[in-house]
Write a protein that holds these residues in place. Structure first.
Motif, PDB file in Angstrom:
ATOM      1  N   LEU A  96      -4.582   1.666 -12.365  1.00 61.49           N
ATOM      2  CA  LEU A  96      -6.211   1.978 -12.493  1.00 61.49           C
ATOM      3  C   LEU A  96      -6.975   1.976 -11.944  1.00 61.49           C
ATOM      4  N   ASN A  97      -6.480   2.331 -10.468  1.00 61.20           N
ATOM      5  CA  ASN A  97      -6.989   2.222  -9.151  1.00 61.20           C
ATOM      6  C   ASN A  97      -7.460   3.643  -7.975  1.00 61.20           C
ATOM      7  N   ARG A  98      -5.617   3.307  -8.398  1.00 58.06           N
ATOM      8  CA  ARG A  98      -5.348   4.539  -7.249  1.00 58.06           C
ATOM      9  C   ARG A  98      -4.545   6.281  -8.280  1.00 58.06           C
ATOM     10  N   GLY A  99      -4.962   5.829  -9.442  1.00 58.50           N
ATOM     11  CA  GLY A  99      -4.294   7.812  -9.902  1.00 58.50           C
ATOM     12  C   GLY A  99      -3.288   7.595 -10.186  1.00 58.50           C
ATOM     13  N   VAL A 100      -2.568   6.849 -10.204  1.00 57.58           N
ATOM     14  CA  VAL A 100      -0.676   7.295 -10.322  1.00 57.58           C
ATOM     15  C   VAL A 100      -0.982   7.102 -11.879  1.00 57.58           C
ATOM     16  N   ILE A 101       0.296   7.994 -11.882  1.00 62.08           N
ATOM     17  CA  ILE A 101       1.018   7.626 -13.310  1.00 62.08           C
ATOM     18  C   ILE A 101       1.672   6.987 -13.405  1.00 62.08           C
ATOM     19  N   LEU A 102       1.882   5.670 -13.593  1.00 61.78           N
ATOM     20  CA  LEU A 102       2.569   3.830 -13.353  1.00 61.78           C
ATOM     21  C   LEU A 102       3.584   4.070 -14.324  1.00 61.78           C
ATOM     22  N   ALA A 103       5.283   4.693 -13.933  1.00 61.29           N
ATOM     23  CA  ALA A 103       6.717   3.894 -15.365  1.00 61.29           C
ATOM     24  C   ALA A 103       6.996   3.167 -15.237  1.00 61.29           C
ATOM     25  N   THR A 104       6.481   2.639 -16.536  1.00 58.22           N
ATOM     26  CA  THR A 104       7.729   0.811 -16.387  1.00 58.22           C
ATOM     27  C   THR A 104       7.957   0.967 -17.826  1.00 58.22           C
ATOM     28  N   TYR A 105       8.855  -0.356 -18.229  1.00 56.88           N
ATOM     29  CA  TYR A 105       9.327  -0.536 -18.471  1.00 56.88           C
ATOM     30  C   TYR A 105       9.318  -1.079 -19.807  1.00 56.88           C
ATOM     31  N   GLY A 106       8.936  -0.818 -21.436  1.00 62.65           N
ATOM     32  CA  GLY A 106       8.172  -1.717 -22.356  1.00 62.65           C
ATOM     33  C   GLY A 106       7.869  -2.997 -22.644  1.00 62.65           C
ATOM     34  N   ASP A 107       8.596  -3.569 -21.784  1.00 65.54           N
ATOM     35  CA  ASP A 107       8.372  -5.024 -22.030  1.00 65.54           C
ATOM     36  C   ASP A 107       7.323  -5.458 -20.852  1.00 65.54           C
ATOM     37  N   CYS A 108       7.314  -4.810 -20.125  1.00 62.83           N
ATOM     38  CA  CYS A 108       6.379  -4.821 -18.611  1.00 62.83           C
ATOM     39  C   CYS A 108       4.225  -4.653 -19.305  1.00 62.83           C
ATOM     40  N   LEU A 109       4.494  -4.250 -20.363  1.00 59.01           N
ATOM     41  CA  LEU A 109       3.049  -3.751 -20.609  1.00 59.01           C
ATOM     42  C   LEU A 109       2.563  -4.283 -21.391  1.00 59.01           C
ATOM     43  N   ARG A 110       3.121  -5.636 -21.724  1.00 52.90           N
ATOM     44  CA  ARG A 110       2.084  -6.605 -22.767  1.00 52.90           C
ATOM     45  C   ARG A 110       1.840  -7.997 -22.302  1.00 52.90           C
ATOM     46  N   LYS A 113      -4.586   0.772 -19.560  1.00 60.22           N
ATOM     47  CA  LYS A 113      -4.194   1.899 -20.790  1.00 60.22           C
ATOM     48  C   LYS A 113      -5.352   2.017 -21.134  1.00 60.22           C
ATOM     49  N   ALA A 114      -5.417   1.221 -22.322  1.00 63.30           N
ATOM     50  CA  ALA A 114      -6.729   1.329 -23.252  1.00 63.30           C
ATOM     51  C   ALA A 114      -7.439   1.533 -22.513  1.00 63.30           C
ATOM     52  N   ARG A 115      -7.835   1.381 -21.228  1.00 57.58           N
ATOM     53  CA  ARG A 115      -9.354   1.429 -20.418  1.00 57.58           C
ATOM     54  C   ARG A 115      -8.801   3.073 -19.508  1.00 57.58           C
ATOM     55  N   GLY A 116      -8.270   3.143 -19.374  1.00 56.85           N
ATOM     56  CA  GLY A 116      -7.987   4.999 -19.186  1.00 56.85           C
ATOM     57  C   GLY A 116      -6.579   4.732 -17.823  1.00 56.85           C
ATOM     58  N   ALA A 117      -6.171   4.172 -17.700  1.00 62.50           N
ATOM     59  CA  ALA A 117      -4.845   4.257 -17.076  1.00 62.50           C
ATOM     60  C   ALA A 117      -3.777   4.948 -17.309  1.00 62.50           C
ATOM     61  N   ASP A 118      -3.370   5.741 -16.413  1.00 60.01           N
ATOM     62  CA  ASP A 118      -2.226   5.956 -17.106  1.00 60.01           C
ATOM     63  C   ASP A 118      -0.361   5.738 -17.189  1.00 60.01           C
ATOM     64  N   VAL A 119      -0.616   5.016 -17.895  1.00 61.45           N
ATOM     65  CA  VAL A 119       0.692   4.002 -17.571  1.00 61.45           C
ATOM     66  C   VAL A 119       1.705   4.566 -18.798  1.00 61.45           C
ATOM     67  N   ARG A 120       2.543   5.256 -18.316  1.00 61.20           N
ATOM     68  CA  ARG A 120       3.554   5.550 -19.765  1.00 61.20           C
ATOM     69  C   ARG A 120       5.138   4.474 -19.598  1.00 61.20           C
ATOM     70  N   MET A 121       5.641   4.581 -20.481  1.00 62.78           N
ATOM     71  CA  MET A 121       6.615   3.525 -20.170  1.00 62.78           C
ATOM     72  C   MET A 121       7.969   4.343 -21.291  1.00 62.78           C
ATOM     73  N   VAL A 122       8.191   3.956 -20.039  1.00 65.02           N
ATOM     74  CA  VAL A 122      10.323   4.348 -20.252  1.00 65.02           C
ATOM     75  C   VAL A 122      11.541   3.706 -20.191  1.00 65.02           C
ATOM     76  N   TYR A 123      12.360   4.466 -20.288  1.00 66.34           N
ATOM     77  CA  TYR A 123      13.582   3.489 -20.798  1.00 66.34           C
ATOM     78  C   TYR A 123      14.443   3.375 -19.509  1.00 66.34           C
ATOM     79  N   SER A 124      14.386   4.423 -18.126  1.00 70.19           N
ATOM     80  CA  SER A 124      14.888   3.872 -17.157  1.00 70.19           C
ATOM     81  C   SER A 124      14.436   5.067 -15.850  1.00 70.19           C
ATOM     82  N   SER A 125      15.074   4.303 -15.367  1.00 71.14           N
ATOM     83  CA  SER A 125      14.677   5.158 -13.685  1.00 71.14           C
ATOM     84  C   SER A 125      14.850   6.632 -13.573  1.00 71.14           C
ATOM     85  N   ALA A 126      15.403   7.334 -14.790  1.00 71.63           N
ATOM     86  CA  ALA A 126      16.121   8.830 -14.470  1.00 71.63           C
ATOM     87  C   ALA A 126      14.884   8.676 -15.411  1.00 71.63           C
TER      88      ALA A 126
END
Ligand code: SF4
Length: 377
Positions: free
Chosen positions: A82-96, A109-122
């Motif tokens: 939210l505050n550091r301008g990064v793309i934050l990638a993480t597993y789906g369960d962490c999001l909620r 994410k709804a407030r504008g943070a760039d959060v992306r769900m990923v399936y793997s570290s790759a």
């Protein structure tokens, strides 16, 4: 599906249930903790408790990686996004998972943070390659099962000279948590449910092997049976534990020999040792600070450590007072003991972490067990 169906066969389940009933002694009780969230899910989904005699009680342990992540760590991830301008990638369960101030990563994410769900570290690594102009942070969580892929991503990032990729490491260790449940200051102060034996984790053990539990079984005199995630695996493990307890043995046995060896995956262990080192202490949701129970990135790979690059400082945050996740993760209470269960707190609107992942005790009971409560109450 043939191979899987064989481990879900109802007739065989009844045969094992009959053997358990025949061998269970009426003059004692059997408190068996399944450490792993995958087992909790299987027990609820297949109604395994209903196949057991009344004096065998299954107790859910803290083996769901999303459930044990403390609020402060999710706050750190939200701050990055939210505050550091990064793309934050993480597993789906962490999001909620609920965090401070009514936020979650999804709400951030709804407030504008760039959060992306990923399936793997790759996937996270690929994001960094695709967005060279942005900082990409992989919010890494999980037990020994997900640690090797995170190590692979870091080594890959080094090889590629990827400068915009870091990992916020929150990997935790199973044996230390089991030991903590048996001997932490809280347990000495408040007591706990009696625990006679453990069903050992499946996936985790494919990596670390069965050996790390041997010291544990000896030291605490508690039998451990490593079990797979299918219903017949769990039933067979319970039978093996009942036999050990009846015979006064406390050994490590391996029901899941089709996937787990005594040594585990040595190549994965070496890779983890190359990239990570032990943290002196780490806070677990429900268990407080647990000594030497988590990993951090070694100085050699500091360039890919988000904690160092962003100066992340951890602050402990107390759980919502009404939420009983802490007691549930210690095996002291059951989901239905929480006043919020199924009313205010549901999988669609989780108030605590145990309701988020399908491996969480509250979510598993909400999905598969609550109708039985309604019938029996
Ligand atoms: S029902 Fe919800 S609030 Fe209650 S313990 Fe479970 S997750 Fe926490």
């Amino acid at each position: 599906m043939k191979y899987i169906n064989e481990f879900r066969d109802g007739k065989t389940a009844r045969v094992i249930a009959a053997a358990i009933a025949a061998e269970t002694r009426a003059d004692r009780s059997y408190h068996i903790m399944e450490f792993c969230g995958g087992h909790t899910h299987a027990i609820s989904r297949y109604g395994l408790s209903d196949l057991l005699p009344d004096n065998i009680r299954l107790i859910h342990g803290p083996g769901c990686p999303v459930c044990v992540l403390p609020i402060g760590r999710i706050d750190n991830a939200i701050d990055l996004a939210l505050n550091r301008g990064v793309i934050l990638a993480t597993y789906g369960d962490c999001l909620r998972v609920p965090a401070s101030g009514g936020l979650s990563l999804l709400k951030a994410k709804a407030r504008g943070a760039d959060v992306r769900m990923v399936y793997s570290s790759a996937d996270a690594l690929k994001l960094a390659q695709d967005h060279p102009e942005r900082e990409v942070v992989f919010f890494a969580i999980g037990f020994e099962t997900t640690t090797p892929p995170t190590a692979v991503a870091i080594v890959q990032a080094e090889k590629l000279g990827l400068k915009n990729f870091t990992v916020f490491c929150n990997h935790v260790l199973t044996p230390s948590a089991i030991a903590n449940i048996l001997e932490s200051p809280e347990v000495r102060l408040h007591g706990t449910v009696p625990l006679d034996a453990f069903i050992g984790p499946a996936h985790v053990s494919t990596v670390i092997g069965s050996q790390p539990y041997e010291h544990f079984a000896e030291e605490y005199e508690k039998p451990v049976v490593i079990a797979g995630f299918e219903p017949l695996d769990v039933m067979q493990a319970i039978l093996m534990l009942v036999r050990q307890l009846n015979e006064g043995r406390a050994e490590v046995e391996n029901e899941f020999s089709r996937a787990v060896t005594r040594e585990g995956n040595v190549k994965a262990q070496n890779l983890v040792a190359e990239v990570f080192e032990l943290r002196k202490s780490f806070e677990w949701r429900g268990l407080n600070e647990v000594p030497y129970s988590a990993l951090r990135i070694k100085a050699k790979y500091a360039a890919w450590d988000a904690e160092r690059r962003f100066g992340i400082e951890y602050k402990s945050v107390a759980d919502n007072k009404a939420c009983e996740c802490g007691a549930i993760l210690r095996g002291l209470k059951r989901p239905q003991d929480c006043k919020l269960f199924g009313t205010v707190c549901t999988p669609e609107n989780p108030m605590g972490s145990c309701m988020v992942s399908s491996e969480g005790a509250c979510a598993a009971h909400y999905t598969y067990g609550r109708y039985k409560d309604a019938v029996t109450s």
